[in-house]
Scaffold this motif. Sequence first.
Motif, PDB file in Angstrom:
ATOM      1  N   LYS A   1       0.783  -1.094  -0.007  1.00  0.00           N
ATOM      2  CA  LYS A   1      -0.140   0.141  -0.082  1.00  0.00           C
ATOM      3  C   LYS A   1       0.829   1.271  -0.171  1.00  0.00           C
ATOM      4  CE  LYS A   1      -3.639   2.370   2.567  1.00  0.00           C
ATOM      5  NZ  LYS A   1      -4.544   2.273   3.965  1.00  0.00           N
ATOM      6  N   ILE A   2       1.986   1.394   0.882  1.00  0.00           N
ATOM      7  CA  ILE A   2       2.819   2.395   0.712  1.00  0.00           C
ATOM      8  C   ILE A   2       3.568   2.592  -0.528  1.00  0.00           C
ATOM      9  CG2 ILE A   2       5.191   3.127   1.731  1.00  0.00           C
ATOM     10  CD1 ILE A   2       4.320   1.725   4.236  1.00  0.00           C
ATOM     11  N   CYS A   3       3.853   1.526  -1.072  1.00  0.00           N
ATOM     12  CA  CYS A   3       4.471   1.648  -2.625  1.00  0.00           C
ATOM     13  C   CYS A   3       3.278   2.322  -3.524  1.00  0.00           C
ATOM     14  CB  CYS A   3       4.835   0.365  -3.075  1.00  0.00           C
ATOM     15  SG  CYS A   3       6.326  -0.133  -2.224  1.00  0.00           S
ATOM     16  N   LYS A   4       2.274   1.692  -3.537  1.00  0.00           N
ATOM     17  CA  LYS A   4       1.305   2.112  -4.530  1.00  0.00           C
ATOM     18  C   LYS A   4       0.891   3.668  -4.228  1.00  0.00           C
ATOM     19  CE  LYS A   4      -3.477   0.994  -6.158  1.00  0.00           C
ATOM     20  NZ  LYS A   4      -4.579   0.031  -5.931  1.00  0.00           N
ATOM     21  N   GLU A   5       0.652   3.929  -3.135  1.00  0.00           N
ATOM     22  CA  GLU A   5       0.115   5.469  -2.745  1.00  0.00           C
ATOM     23  C   GLU A   5       1.434   6.306  -2.720  1.00  0.00           C
ATOM     24  OE1 GLU A   5      -2.539   4.970   0.658  1.00  0.00           O
ATOM     25  OE2 GLU A   5      -3.812   3.796  -0.370  1.00  0.00           O
ATOM     26  N   GLN A   6       2.259   5.978  -1.927  1.00  0.00           N
ATOM     27  CA  GLN A   6       2.959   6.795  -1.787  1.00  0.00           C
ATOM     28  C   GLN A   6       4.546   7.070  -2.682  1.00  0.00           C
ATOM     29  OE1 GLN A   6       2.823   9.176   0.733  1.00  0.00           O
ATOM     30  NE2 GLN A   6       0.869   8.189   1.294  1.00  0.00           N
ATOM     31  N   MET A   7       4.694   6.022  -3.280  1.00  0.00           N
ATOM     32  CA  MET A   7       5.956   5.810  -4.180  1.00  0.00           C
ATOM     33  C   MET A   7       5.491   6.071  -5.752  1.00  0.00           C
ATOM     34  SD  MET A   7       7.808   3.315  -1.918  1.00  0.00           S
ATOM     35  CE  MET A   7       9.644   3.514  -2.796  1.00  0.00           C
ATOM     36  N   PHE A   8       4.733   5.033  -6.182  1.00  0.00           N
ATOM     37  CA  PHE A   8       4.371   4.793  -7.665  1.00  0.00           C
ATOM     38  C   PHE A   8       3.113   5.357  -8.039  1.00  0.00           C
ATOM     39  CE2 PHE A   8       7.296   1.367  -6.225  1.00  0.00           C
ATOM     40  CZ  PHE A   8       8.461   1.873  -6.811  1.00  0.00           C
ATOM     41  N   SER A   9       2.426   6.332  -7.195  1.00  0.00           N
ATOM     42  CA  SER A   9       1.344   6.834  -7.639  1.00  0.00           C
ATOM     43  C   SER A   9       1.454   7.970  -8.711  1.00  0.00           C
ATOM     44  CB  SER A   9       0.412   7.443  -6.703  1.00  0.00           C
ATOM     45  OG  SER A   9       1.263   8.683  -5.958  1.00  0.00           O
ATOM     46  N   ASN A  10       0.855   8.493  -9.672  1.00  0.00           N
ATOM     47  CA  ASN A  10       0.855   9.355 -10.514  1.00  0.00           C
ATOM     48  C   ASN A  10       1.286  10.431  -9.994  1.00  0.00           C
ATOM     49  OD1 ASN A  10       0.539   7.714 -13.025  1.00  0.00           O
ATOM     50  ND2 ASN A  10      -1.309   7.878 -13.058  1.00  0.00           N
ATOM     51  N   PRO A  11       0.625  11.243  -9.067  1.00  0.00           N
ATOM     52  CA  PRO A  11       1.314  12.559  -8.660  1.00  0.00           C
ATOM     53  C   PRO A  11       2.646  12.377  -7.944  1.00  0.00           C
ATOM     54  CG  PRO A  11      -1.039  11.884  -7.764  1.00  0.00           C
ATOM     55  CD  PRO A  11      -0.591  10.873  -8.269  1.00  0.00           C
TER      56      PRO A  11
ATOM     57  N   LEU B   1      11.994   9.172  -0.240  1.00  0.00           N
ATOM     58  CA  LEU B   1      12.454   8.752   1.047  1.00  0.00           C
ATOM     59  C   LEU B   1      11.601   9.783   2.147  1.00  0.00           C
ATOM     60  CD1 LEU B   1      14.653   7.429   3.040  1.00  0.00           C
ATOM     61  CD2 LEU B   1      16.373   9.199   2.016  1.00  0.00           C
ATOM     62  N   GLU B   2      11.564  10.953   1.874  1.00  0.00           N
ATOM     63  CA  GLU B   2      10.808  11.731   2.787  1.00  0.00           C
ATOM     64  C   GLU B   2       9.554  11.257   2.914  1.00  0.00           C
ATOM     65  OE1 GLU B   2      11.678  15.178   5.170  1.00  0.00           O
ATOM     66  OE2 GLU B   2      12.931  14.329   3.445  1.00  0.00           O
ATOM     67  N   ALA B   3       8.827  10.823   2.129  1.00  0.00           N
ATOM     68  CA  ALA B   3       7.560  10.302   2.298  1.00  0.00           C
ATOM     69  C   ALA B   3       7.450   9.100   3.096  1.00  0.00           C
ATOM     70  CB  ALA B   3       6.603   9.799   1.009  1.00  0.00           C
ATOM     71  N   LEU B   4       8.385   8.216   3.112  1.00  0.00           N
ATOM     72  CA  LEU B   4       8.565   7.048   3.646  1.00  0.00           C
ATOM     73  C   LEU B   4       8.916   7.276   5.105  1.00  0.00           C
ATOM     74  CD1 LEU B   4      10.615   4.521   1.285  1.00  0.00           C
ATOM     75  CD2 LEU B   4       8.552   4.434   1.863  1.00  0.00           C
ATOM     76  N   LEU B   5       9.850   8.311   5.245  1.00  0.00           N
ATOM     77  CA  LEU B   5      10.244   8.675   6.551  1.00  0.00           C
ATOM     78  C   LEU B   5       8.993   9.274   7.355  1.00  0.00           C
ATOM     79  CD1 LEU B   5      13.878  10.045   5.983  1.00  0.00           C
ATOM     80  CD2 LEU B   5      13.391   7.986   7.223  1.00  0.00           C
ATOM     81  N   ASP B   6       8.277   9.989   6.780  1.00  0.00           N
ATOM     82  CA  ASP B   6       7.086  10.712   7.187  1.00  0.00           C
ATOM     83  C   ASP B   6       6.042   9.570   7.829  1.00  0.00           C
ATOM     84  OD1 ASP B   6       7.804  13.359   6.887  1.00  0.00           O
ATOM     85  OD2 ASP B   6       6.666  13.654   5.060  1.00  0.00           O
ATOM     86  N   LEU B   7       6.040   8.544   6.931  1.00  0.00           N
ATOM     87  CA  LEU B   7       5.217   7.191   7.297  1.00  0.00           C
ATOM     88  C   LEU B   7       5.742   6.866   8.515  1.00  0.00           C
ATOM     89  CD1 LEU B   7       4.237   6.018   3.914  1.00  0.00           C
ATOM     90  CD2 LEU B   7       2.494   6.582   5.486  1.00  0.00           C
ATOM     91  N   GLY B   8       7.004   6.550   8.740  1.00  0.00           N
ATOM     92  CA  GLY B   8       7.591   5.945   9.823  1.00  0.00           C
ATOM     93  C   GLY B   8       7.418   6.600  11.093  1.00  0.00           C
TER      94      GLY B   8
END
Length: 509
Positions: A130-140, A277-284
């Motif tokens: 879900k993280i990959c789909k929404e935060q990493m590989f979404s079109n935006p 990476l910033e999005a991943l750290l925010d999620l963490g």
Amino acid sequence: MDVITAVMLVLLLLVLAWSYVLGSNSPKHRGKLAPGPYPFPIIGNIFQLGRKPHRSLAKLSETYGPLMSLQLGSIYTVVVSSPEITKEVLQKHDHVLSGRTIGAAAQVHNHHNISMAYLPVGNQWRKIRKICKEQMFSNPRLDAGRSLRQEKLKELCDYVRECCVKGRAVDIGEAAFITSLNLMSATLYSEDFTSFNSESTTHEWREIIRGVVKTVGVPNVADFFPVLKRFDPQGITKEAEFYFGKLLEMFEDVVKQRLHSRNITSPNPPPKKNDMLEALLDLGEGSEDAFFSSNHIKHLLLDLFIAGSHTTSSTVEWAITELLLNPTKMSRAKNELRTVVGENKQVEESDISTLPYLQAVIKEILRFHPAGPLLIPHKSEADVEINGYTIPKNTQILVNVWAMGRQSNLWSSPNSFEPERFLDNKVVDFKGQYFEYIPFGSGRRICPGLPLANRMLHILVASLIQNFDWELEPGTKPEDVDTTEKFGLALHKAVPLKALPVKLTTFQP
């Protein structure tokens, strides 16, 4: 030491002891098992894999059918090589057949217990997907990194232009590797890993990533005979520990540097970066996904870089190879770029949808030279009946994507490079719905990075052929070009392609 040599060395030691073990690990005949070649005592069908298993298995399937069984040491395996049965495996019974067979190499540094590629389908796996789909590989999110990727493409063109001026051949695979590596790093954390002027750094990165790909992809006798795992007869686990460790160490430095930057509060804190990476750290840091630690990020970055850089550069190299060997198709692709994009404008990601022939070229390359010819092996979590045959629990399942791409009942002239076939059949895409053509897999285990790979493949090939005319090195004839494959985690050219950019087009970025 290759797998055949290793098997021969241990065979005498196993003859008596393993006869009992193999018998106890063989699938119980709870139903009718799929047909297959007779397994030899102890080793089973290992020697029938050969050095190019995708081709050997395709040949065997012509005799034993599209659902074929093999005994690879102690591992009972079925090989799928038809779209109908592939649909059964990856769609209808996906919930039962989405397990993973995990080799010894993938278990180093506890990678298999953290990696999205190997985790069982459960809550942790779903959260990471879900993280990959929404935060990493979404079109935006991908659109936000478009300008950074465009900058990397300009660096590629500048390098090739320099080679053109100096009359120097370009190693297409290496140039594509440097660019795809930097495209990945720019997208993920806004930095470059290497450059065209850093030969030592490029060599180090390529050796490390090749090392990971090799150790994970090469047949390992310790996987066929788990009793040998502790002895590591081919040295594969030792190599994997080294290469995985080097990558994880590098990514740990990246994460630490970003965390340090985020904690600077005065007097002039650096601006927050808008990358993955910033999005991943925010999620963490969030309560819901607090499980997503820095360690998870390191292993996820490892997965993404291995999947993105090696397979992308290999596919680009195959594309330029086939276009060079088919000048009329190269000309058609170049003319489309000139007509649609223009001669004074750099091709961009937003242009891809307006370039049907370029799209057809990429689709054809992924059919003709799929990066993952057997996908990542699946494993059955329970007994399943398919096509009248029982697939017992814990069976390894190989989907021969390469074989389906070469079948004459599915494709006209399957052994020819014909992008035009995809102009006539526009409904076929590689997003997992057409089971005769699934280079990125299908079902819940489909490659999560497909949206980024789609952009990178098109824009890399387009940049190389839009801005330059290409020729083989002097004295090399088309029939002399070596198109031998080397099997591994990715199917790459055994002999690198070197080509001359002999004339600049009128385009000047």
